[in-house]
Design a protein around this motif. Structure first.
Motif, short mmCIF file in Angstrom:
data_model
loop_
_atom_site.label_atom_id
_atom_site.label_comp_id
_atom_site.label_asym_id
_atom_site.label_seq_id
_atom_site.Cartn_x
_atom_site.Cartn_y
_atom_site.Cartn_z
N GLY A 1 6.91 -4.83 -16.22
CA GLY A 1 5.53 -4.37 -16.09
C GLY A 1 5.47 -2.87 -16.31
O GLY A 1 6.49 -2.20 -16.27
N PRO A 2 4.26 -2.38 -16.53
CA PRO A 2 4.11 -0.96 -16.88
C PRO A 2 4.48 -0.03 -15.73
O PRO A 2 4.55 -0.46 -14.58
CB PRO A 2 2.62 -0.85 -17.23
N SER A 3 4.68 1.21 -16.08
CA SER A 3 4.97 2.23 -15.10
C SER A 3 3.85 2.28 -14.07
O SER A 3 2.67 2.24 -14.42
CB SER A 3 5.09 3.57 -15.83
N GLY A 4 4.21 2.30 -12.81
CA GLY A 4 3.20 2.37 -11.75
C GLY A 4 2.71 1.00 -11.29
O GLY A 4 1.88 0.91 -10.39
N ALA A 5 3.25 -0.09 -11.87
CA ALA A 5 2.79 -1.43 -11.49
C ALA A 5 3.28 -1.83 -10.10
O ALA A 5 2.74 -2.75 -9.49
CB ALA A 5 3.26 -2.45 -12.52
N GLY A 6 4.33 -1.17 -9.64
CA GLY A 6 4.81 -1.46 -8.28
C GLY A 6 6.17 -2.13 -8.23
O GLY A 6 6.56 -2.66 -7.19
N LYS A 7 6.93 -2.07 -9.32
CA LYS A 7 8.22 -2.76 -9.38
C LYS A 7 9.20 -2.19 -8.33
O LYS A 7 9.82 -2.95 -7.58
CB LYS A 7 8.82 -2.63 -10.79
N THR A 8 9.32 -0.87 -8.32
CA THR A 8 10.25 -0.26 -7.36
C THR A 8 9.77 -0.50 -5.93
O THR A 8 10.59 -0.72 -5.02
CB THR A 8 10.36 1.26 -7.63
N THR A 9 8.46 -0.49 -5.74
CA THR A 9 7.93 -0.73 -4.39
C THR A 9 8.30 -2.13 -3.92
O THR A 9 8.65 -2.33 -2.75
CB THR A 9 6.39 -0.52 -4.38
N VAL A 10 8.28 -3.11 -4.82
CA VAL A 10 8.69 -4.48 -4.44
C VAL A 10 10.17 -4.50 -4.05
O VAL A 10 10.54 -5.07 -3.02
CB VAL A 10 8.40 -5.48 -5.59
N ASP B 1 17.44 -1.45 -10.02
CA ASP B 1 16.23 -0.75 -10.46
C ASP B 1 16.54 0.03 -11.73
O ASP B 1 17.08 1.14 -11.68
CB ASP B 1 15.73 0.20 -9.36
N GLU B 2 16.25 -0.57 -12.87
CA GLU B 2 16.47 0.04 -14.18
C GLU B 2 17.86 0.69 -14.29
O GLU B 2 17.98 1.88 -14.56
CB GLU B 2 15.38 1.08 -14.46
N PRO B 3 18.92 -0.11 -14.12
CA PRO B 3 20.26 0.47 -14.07
C PRO B 3 20.73 1.03 -15.41
O PRO B 3 21.72 1.75 -15.45
CB PRO B 3 21.14 -0.72 -13.65
N SER C 1 13.24 -3.80 -15.00
CA SER C 1 13.43 -3.11 -16.27
C SER C 1 12.14 -3.09 -17.07
O SER C 1 11.31 -3.99 -16.96
CB SER C 1 14.51 -3.81 -17.09
N HIS C 2 11.99 -2.04 -17.88
CA HIS C 2 10.91 -1.96 -18.85
C HIS C 2 11.28 -2.62 -20.16
O HIS C 2 10.44 -2.83 -21.02
CB HIS C 2 10.69 -0.49 -19.25
N THR C 3 12.60 -2.86 -20.35
CA THR C 3 13.11 -3.13 -21.70
C THR C 3 13.30 -4.62 -21.91
O THR C 3 14.07 -5.26 -21.20
CB THR C 3 14.47 -2.40 -21.89
N ARG D 1 0.86 -1.18 0.00
CA ARG D 1 0.00 0.00 0.00
C ARG D 1 0.90 1.23 0.00
O ARG D 1 1.77 1.36 0.87
CB ARG D 1 -0.85 -0.03 1.28
N ARG D 2 0.74 2.07 -1.02
CA ARG D 2 1.51 3.32 -1.08
C ARG D 2 0.54 4.40 -1.49
O ARG D 2 0.19 4.52 -2.67
CB ARG D 2 2.62 3.26 -2.14
N GLY D 3 0.05 5.22 -0.56
CA GLY D 3 -0.98 6.21 -0.89
C GLY D 3 -2.19 5.49 -1.45
O GLY D 3 -2.71 4.55 -0.83
N ALA D 4 -2.62 5.89 -2.65
CA ALA D 4 -3.81 5.28 -3.25
C ALA D 4 -3.48 3.93 -3.89
O ALA D 4 -4.38 3.18 -4.28
CB ALA D 4 -4.40 6.22 -4.30
N PHE D 5 -2.20 3.63 -4.04
CA PHE D 5 -1.78 2.39 -4.71
C PHE D 5 -1.91 1.22 -3.74
O PHE D 5 -1.44 1.28 -2.61
CB PHE D 5 -0.32 2.55 -5.15
N GLU D 6 -2.54 0.17 -4.21
CA GLU D 6 -2.70 -1.00 -3.37
C GLU D 6 -2.67 -2.23 -4.26
O GLU D 6 -3.37 -2.27 -5.28
CB GLU D 6 -4.05 -0.91 -2.64
#
Ligand SMILES: Nc1ncnc2c1ncn2[C@@H]1O[C@H](COP(=O)(O)OP(=O)(O)OP(=O)(O)O)[C@@H](O)[C@H]1O
Length: 206
Positions: free
Chosen positions: A30-39, A156-158, A189-191, A9-14
């Motif tokens: 996964g797409p931007s905002g999917a929670g990769k960095t949060t994991v 994280d996306e180095p 990574s996105h790539t 849970r990060r603000g409205a993100f759950e």
């Protein structure tokens, strides 16, 4: 090897994230905002999950039911970010040794000379970060992470702040770290291309 069952849970993100993966080098896409960095931050202990469990190689880092929440320094996580985040006023050598957190480290698994050789940064040791290319700075950041004697490496996306040529320059070093260091790695990574070239398995967060 990586066993995660988390309610984040990060603000409205759950969201609920379940990863059970034996591969030593796992890509998280996964797409931007999917929670990769949060994991990644939850693995590092920088974000506290609402509930759940994180275990790496059978070592429990977090378990809300059992009341386990290992503090970040004792999680032994080496973290490499999009930008190298080196100390600008310190030499490359001092930045690398900072990762040792003041320990003498003669018994350490990762020693300065070996890490410098692995990453090809011997000629950079007396430079300041301002005089490094983006790819060189990332190699130093990887070295600093290794010298903190991690049990797991998080990326994280180095490559995302680098141009194409610098990315191509860095990928073989990431592959060397993967093959020679043999630590568990989680690589965000996105790539498609770098994921395919670096990871053994892919977990997609949608
Ligand atoms: N400190 C915070 N406070 C509130 N919401 C946050 C915070 N940090 C992250 N979020 C939200 O959590 C969600 C997941 O963010 P996260 O950075 O983990 O995604 P990501 O998959 O890594 O995205 P990207 O690929 O863009 O880096 C996003 O909706 C983000 O806005």
């Amino acid at each position: 090897m990586l066993d995660i069952d988390l309610q984040l849970r990060r603000g409205a993100f759950e969201r609920h994230v379940r990863i059970a993966e034996d591969a030593r080098v796992l890509a998280l896409t996964g797409p931007s905002g999917a929670g990769k960095t949060t994991v990644l931050n939850a693995i590092a202990g920088l974000v506290r999950p609402a509930a759940g469990r994180i275990a790496i190689d059978g070592r429990t880092l977090f378990d809300s039911t059992a009341g386990i929440d290992v503090p970040t320094p004792r999680r032994h996580v080496g973290y490499v970010f999009q930008d190298a985040r080196l100390f600008p006023h310190r030499s490359v050598r001092a930045n690398l040794l900072y990762g040792r957190h003041g320990r003498r480290g003669s018994d350490d698994a990762f020693q300065l000379d070996a890490v410098v050789a692995l990453l090809g940064i011997g000629s950079l040791l007396d430079r300041r970060p301002a005089n490094l290319s983006g790819g060189e700075a990332q190699r130093v950041a990887i070295g600093r992470a290794l010298l903190s004697q991690p049990a797991i490496l998080l990326f994280d996306e180095p490559l995302s702040s680098l141009d194409r040529d610098r990315r191509e320059e860095l990928i073989p070093y990431l592959q060397r770290v993967r093959d020679e260091i043999r630590l568990p790695m989680v690589y965000v990574s996105h790539t498609e291309d770098d994921v395919r070239r670096i990871a053994h398995a892919i977990h997609r967060l949608d």
